[in-house]
Design a protein around this motif. Structure first.
Motif, PDB file in Angstrom:
ATOM      1  N   LYS A  33      26.597  52.830  24.208  1.00 21.36           N
ATOM      2  CA  LYS A  33      25.340  52.095  24.100  1.00 21.36           C
ATOM      3  C   LYS A  33      25.646  50.659  23.655  1.00 21.36           C
ATOM      4  N   TYR A  34      24.876  49.739  24.193  1.00 22.23           N
ATOM      5  CA  TYR A  34      25.061  48.326  23.884  1.00 22.23           C
ATOM      6  C   TYR A  34      23.755  47.752  23.335  1.00 22.23           C
ATOM      7  N   ASP A  35      23.880  46.589  22.743  1.00 21.88           N
ATOM      8  CA  ASP A  35      22.699  45.938  22.192  1.00 21.88           C
ATOM      9  C   ASP A  35      22.726  44.457  22.532  1.00 21.88           C
ATOM     10  N   TYR A  38      16.172  40.962  22.461  1.00 18.02           N
ATOM     11  CA  TYR A  38      15.112  41.069  23.453  1.00 18.02           C
ATOM     12  C   TYR A  38      14.549  39.665  23.705  1.00 18.02           C
ATOM     13  N   GLU A 117      11.867  44.654  26.608  1.00 22.74           N
ATOM     14  CA  GLU A 117      12.830  45.618  27.143  1.00 22.74           C
ATOM     15  C   GLU A 117      13.071  45.397  28.626  1.00 22.74           C
ATOM     16  N   GLY A 130      19.908  51.542  26.167  1.00 23.77           N
ATOM     17  CA  GLY A 130      21.130  50.925  25.669  1.00 23.77           C
ATOM     18  C   GLY A 130      22.309  51.028  26.608  1.00 23.77           C
TER      19      GLY A 130
END
Length: 327
Positions: A33-35, A38, A117, A130
């Motif tokens: 998972k990445y972040d 936004y 998102e 993610g």
């Protein structure tokens, strides 16, 4: 002899351990998972922005062709404004990539996602879960105004309940993900707030690289990771669109000997897009691009003609392979 057998047994054991470690690493690490932040962009009810968004979705960005089933994509290609219910399948070495339902349906579409998102998918190639998005969409450097326009149009659609199976990665695809060869790609700098819509090289560069994705198909790329592996716009990918029907995207640089449009006039370039599809299975979204304004087409032409010439000959852009008859 016993020593030889013992040695080979030891070697086989080492190889088995290495393979098991590799498989275990891939299975444990592929679903990373990445972040990313936004984007602070929100849909609008402004009719001008919605109209711009619709133009981009059905025209240069060709979202409507990809975010539909194969049958509906053909209808979009023929000029119908069908809602973006998703379902197209793109089969690559990494697996089967499926386009998502982009209508505001709460159960199967983007109705539960925030504008931030959705904008993050476009800007950073990170899904709401993610996970990284395979690099098929070139919108990382799209202007704020155009991202908002697309968001506004997507929110204005009627919601359609249409479930699309998730993307499925092959083991090799999972390995590529595990080793970070497919990872989120963000903007190369600060995306512009807006861009002047005029027949200029600047606007043409923007369209060819950040909206229409000419660069994505007309450049050499590694199909496992999506990375560019050669001069951009110098020729590109091989597509098998139907049994026996293969296409190679041509060189778009103004090389006088190998560039396909090097001796075209600007009017001839525009006329070619107005003519639409010549080959039945061509992977080029001719229906969407035929909707583009003269301003946009002339801007792209002027940008392409300003590129550094690259000698890279494509003998045929469309060719047929022999197919064994079915008994």
């Amino acid at each position: 002899m016993k020593r030889v057998l013992k040695f080979f047994g030891w070697m086989v054991g080492v190889i088995v351990i290495i393979v098991l470690c590799f498989v275990g690493f891939v299975l444990l690490k592929w679903d990373q998972k990445y972040d990313a932040p936004y984007p602070e962009l929100a849909a609008s009810s402004d009719s001008t922005l919605i109209a711009r968004g619709k133009y981009l979705v059905y025209g240069p960005a060709h979202c409507a062709g990809c975010h539909n089933t194969a049958e509906r994509s053909l209808e979009v290609d023929n000029g119908k404004d069908l809602l973006l219910i998703g379902g197209a399948e793109f089969v690559f070495e990494p697996g089967v990539i499926r386009s998502r339902n982009l209508t505001p349906d709460l159960e199967t579409g983007i109705g539960k996602l925030t504008d931030g998102e959705v904008a993050r998918v476009m800007r950073n190639s990170i899904g709401a879960d993610g996970r990284p998005i395979f690099p098929l969409m070139p919108f990382q450097n799209m202007s704020d105004e155009d991202v908002v326009a697309i968001l506004s149009y997507l929110r204005s659609q009627e919601p359609v309940n249409h479930f699309v199976k998730p993307t499925e990665y092959s083991f090799m695809g999972k390995a590529v993900l595990a080793f970070g060869l497919i990872k989120p790609e963000g903007p190369s700098g600060t995306p512009p707030k807006s861009i002047a819509i005029e027949p200029s090289e600047v606007y043409g560069k923007y369209l060819a690289n950040s909206v229409a994705n000419c660069v994505g198909c007309h450049s050499p790329r590694d199909l496992m990771s999506g990375e560019f592996i050669g001069p951009k716009f110098s020729r590109g990918l091989e597509f098998e669109e139907a049994p026996g029907a293969n296409f190679i995207t041509p060189n778009l640089t103004p090389d006088p000997e190998t560039g396909i449009i090097a001796d075209w006039s600007e009017d001839a370039f525009v006329a070619r897009f107005r003519a639409g599809r010549l080959y039945e299975h061509s992977p080029m979204p001719w229906g969407s691009f035929a909707r583009m304004t003269d301003v946009d087409l002339r801007a792209i032409y002027r940008y392409l003609m300003a590129l550094e010439p690259v000698s890279n000959k494509v003998e045929k852009t469309q060719y047929m392979l022999e197919v064994n008859p079915v008994n």
